[in-house]
Design a protein around this motif. Structure first.
Motif, mmCIF file in Angstrom:
data_model
loop_
_atom_site.group_PDB
_atom_site.id
_atom_site.type_symbol
_atom_site.label_atom_id
_atom_site.label_comp_id
_atom_site.label_asym_id
_atom_site.label_seq_id
_atom_site.Cartn_x
_atom_site.Cartn_y
_atom_site.Cartn_z
ATOM 1 N N ALA A 1 0.827 -1.212 0.000
ATOM 2 C CA ALA A 1 0.000 0.000 0.000
ATOM 3 C C ALA A 1 0.861 1.261 0.000
ATOM 4 O O ALA A 1 0.557 2.233 -0.711
ATOM 5 C CB ALA A 1 -0.927 -0.015 1.223
ATOM 6 N N LEU A 2 1.941 1.259 0.763
ATOM 7 C CA LEU A 2 2.828 2.426 0.778
ATOM 8 C C LEU A 2 3.504 2.620 -0.568
ATOM 9 O O LEU A 2 3.716 3.766 -1.015
ATOM 10 C CB LEU A 2 3.873 2.263 1.879
ATOM 11 C CG LEU A 2 3.371 2.403 3.319
ATOM 12 C CD1 LEU A 2 4.477 2.072 4.307
ATOM 13 C CD2 LEU A 2 2.835 3.808 3.576
ATOM 14 N N ALA B 1 1.417 7.307 -6.339
ATOM 15 C CA ALA B 1 0.306 8.237 -6.552
ATOM 16 C C ALA B 1 0.633 9.627 -6.021
ATOM 17 O O ALA B 1 0.227 10.646 -6.604
ATOM 18 C CB ALA B 1 -0.962 7.704 -5.883
ATOM 19 N N VAL B 2 1.356 9.681 -4.885
ATOM 20 C CA VAL B 2 1.711 10.971 -4.268
ATOM 21 C C VAL B 2 3.223 11.008 -4.100
ATOM 22 O O VAL B 2 3.758 10.632 -3.039
ATOM 23 C CB VAL B 2 1.001 11.162 -2.912
ATOM 24 C CG1 VAL B 2 1.238 12.574 -2.372
ATOM 25 C CG2 VAL B 2 -0.490 10.878 -3.026
ATOM 26 N N PRO B 3 3.974 11.399 -5.106
ATOM 27 C CA PRO B 3 5.446 11.373 -5.005
ATOM 28 C C PRO B 3 5.990 12.294 -3.920
ATOM 29 O O PRO B 3 7.110 12.094 -3.446
ATOM 30 C CB PRO B 3 5.897 11.826 -6.403
ATOM 31 C CG PRO B 3 4.705 11.587 -7.300
ATOM 32 C CD PRO B 3 3.511 11.816 -6.426
ATOM 33 N N GLN B 4 5.230 13.324 -3.527
ATOM 34 C CA GLN B 4 5.726 14.259 -2.519
ATOM 35 C C GLN B 4 5.759 13.650 -1.124
ATOM 36 O O GLN B 4 6.423 14.188 -0.224
ATOM 37 C CB GLN B 4 4.837 15.521 -2.488
ATOM 38 C CG GLN B 4 4.885 16.348 -3.759
ATOM 39 C CD GLN B 4 3.955 15.802 -4.826
ATOM 40 O OE1 GLN B 4 3.187 14.874 -4.562
ATOM 41 N NE2 GLN B 4 4.040 16.368 -6.035
ATOM 42 N N MET B 5 5.049 12.549 -0.905
ATOM 43 C CA MET B 5 5.002 11.946 0.434
ATOM 44 C C MET B 5 6.273 11.145 0.697
ATOM 45 O O MET B 5 6.706 10.352 -0.149
ATOM 46 C CB MET B 5 3.777 11.027 0.553
ATOM 47 C CG MET B 5 3.598 10.433 1.943
ATOM 48 S SD MET B 5 2.222 9.266 2.031
ATOM 49 C CE MET B 5 2.858 7.920 1.029
ATOM 50 N N VAL C 1 6.682 8.015 6.946
ATOM 51 C CA VAL C 1 5.330 7.573 7.279
ATOM 52 C C VAL C 1 5.287 6.076 7.583
ATOM 53 O O VAL C 1 4.543 5.621 8.462
ATOM 54 C CB VAL C 1 4.363 7.921 6.123
ATOM 55 C CG1 VAL C 1 2.955 7.377 6.399
ATOM 56 C CG2 VAL C 1 4.325 9.419 5.891
ATOM 57 N N GLY C 2 6.085 5.293 6.863
ATOM 58 C CA GLY C 2 5.986 3.833 6.950
ATOM 59 C C GLY C 2 6.438 3.259 8.284
ATOM 60 O O GLY C 2 5.802 2.335 8.810
ATOM 61 N N LEU C 3 7.505 3.793 8.862
ATOM 62 C CA LEU C 3 8.043 3.209 10.095
ATOM 63 C C LEU C 3 7.067 3.312 11.268
ATOM 64 O O LEU C 3 6.755 2.290 11.899
ATOM 65 C CB LEU C 3 9.391 3.852 10.435
ATOM 66 C CG LEU C 3 10.116 3.265 11.639
ATOM 67 C CD1 LEU C 3 10.397 1.785 11.433
ATOM 68 C CD2 LEU C 3 11.427 4.002 11.905
ATOM 69 N N PRO C 4 6.536 4.489 11.601
ATOM 70 C CA PRO C 4 5.557 4.513 12.703
ATOM 71 C C PRO C 4 4.257 3.783 12.367
ATOM 72 O O PRO C 4 3.601 3.236 13.260
ATOM 73 C CB PRO C 4 5.307 6.007 12.929
ATOM 74 C CG PRO C 4 5.711 6.660 11.662
ATOM 75 C CD PRO C 4 6.813 5.842 11.092
#
Length: 257
Positions: free
Chosen positions: A196-197, A203-207, A212-215
């Motif tokens: 999903a990440l 879809a959102v290259p700026q993210m 976000v993935g670790l927490p």
């Protein structure tokens, strides 16, 4: 002074039990005092001594070979049980690899080796389950009946048989299978999170996916672990049964059956 003639037999029994406890889970840990280990081995050897009917064992050149044989049998039995029980640590390493905890290994005070965080957490649960369900009695029962399969007075035991190696390899493969079964719920769920990440990063290259993935993995991993605890305890009970079966199989092979 008849007891002096039986002292060599008692020492052989004591050596096997002490070697067994040196590698057995729970009994071999550093936080268990050495005086307790020696005293318990002496007490247990004293009990077994009256169940073993051995005569004609004297201190000669063959006696030192008997000591080596007894030490090898005790170490091998305890090692095979410990190897199977460390499936929990392997499962914890698999979980930590997906949750991001693998870089934070800690020193296990019981063994003095590095241990994964999740592995140490689950290992504590497994030890408590082993003690509550009297699983340690099953392990001591194995060393008790080992004298029926491999008598004290016999110098030769079938250590180099091909079936012994096959049993050891089978125990190691069983350890990895059980470790995979324990870790599969978290590993599978977090794999879907990675998918999903990855889709979100496209879809959102700026993210920033790594931030976000670790927490997110930690936040999802702990609830999944709590939900899987009943299944984990069931797998631990199967693991203890597998330990007893493997120990009995090894004893039968050592005895030539």
């Amino acid at each position: 002074m008849e007891w002096i003639n039986q002292l060599p037999v008692f020492l052989l029994i004591f050596v096997r039990i002490l070697a067994f406890m040196a590698t057995l889970p729970v009994f071999s840990y550093r936080n268990v005092p050495n005086t307790f280990k020696v005293a318990f081995a002496l007490f247990f050897a004293y009990i077994i001594f009256f169940t073993v009917d051995v005569s004609g064992v004297g201190i000669d050149a063959t006696y030192f070979l008997l000591i080596i044989k007894e030490a090898l049998i005790g170490l091998l039995l305890g090692l095979i049980a410990t190897m199977l029980f460390y499936a929990i640590q392997v499962a914890g390493a698999f979980m930590d690899l997906k949750m991001g905890f693998l870089v934070a290994n800690v020193i296990d005070p019981q063994t003095g080796a590095q241990s994964p965080l999740t592995g140490g957490f689950l290992y504590a649960f497994a030890i408590l389950l082993l003690l509550v369900t009297d699983g340690h009695h099953l392990l001591l029962d194995g060393i008790f009946y080992s004298f029926a399969y491999v008598p004290v007075e016999e110098v030769n035991f079938h250590f180099g048989r091909e079936s012994v190696l096959e049993t050891a390899v089978g125990a190691m493969s069983t350890m990895f299978v059980i470790a995979f079964q324990m870790s599969f719920p978290i590993v599978g769920a977090l794999f879907l999170v990675d998918v999903a990440l990855g889709m979100m990063s496209r879809a959102v290259p700026q993210m920033n996916v790594f931030v976000v993935g670790l927490p997110l993995k930690i936040f999802l991993g702990w609830p999944i672990m709590l939900f899987m605890l009943p299944a984990f305890l069931w797998l631990v009970s199967n693991l203890v049964d597998e330990m007893v079966i493997t120990m009995r199989t090894l004893l039968q092979l050592f005895g030539g059956e």
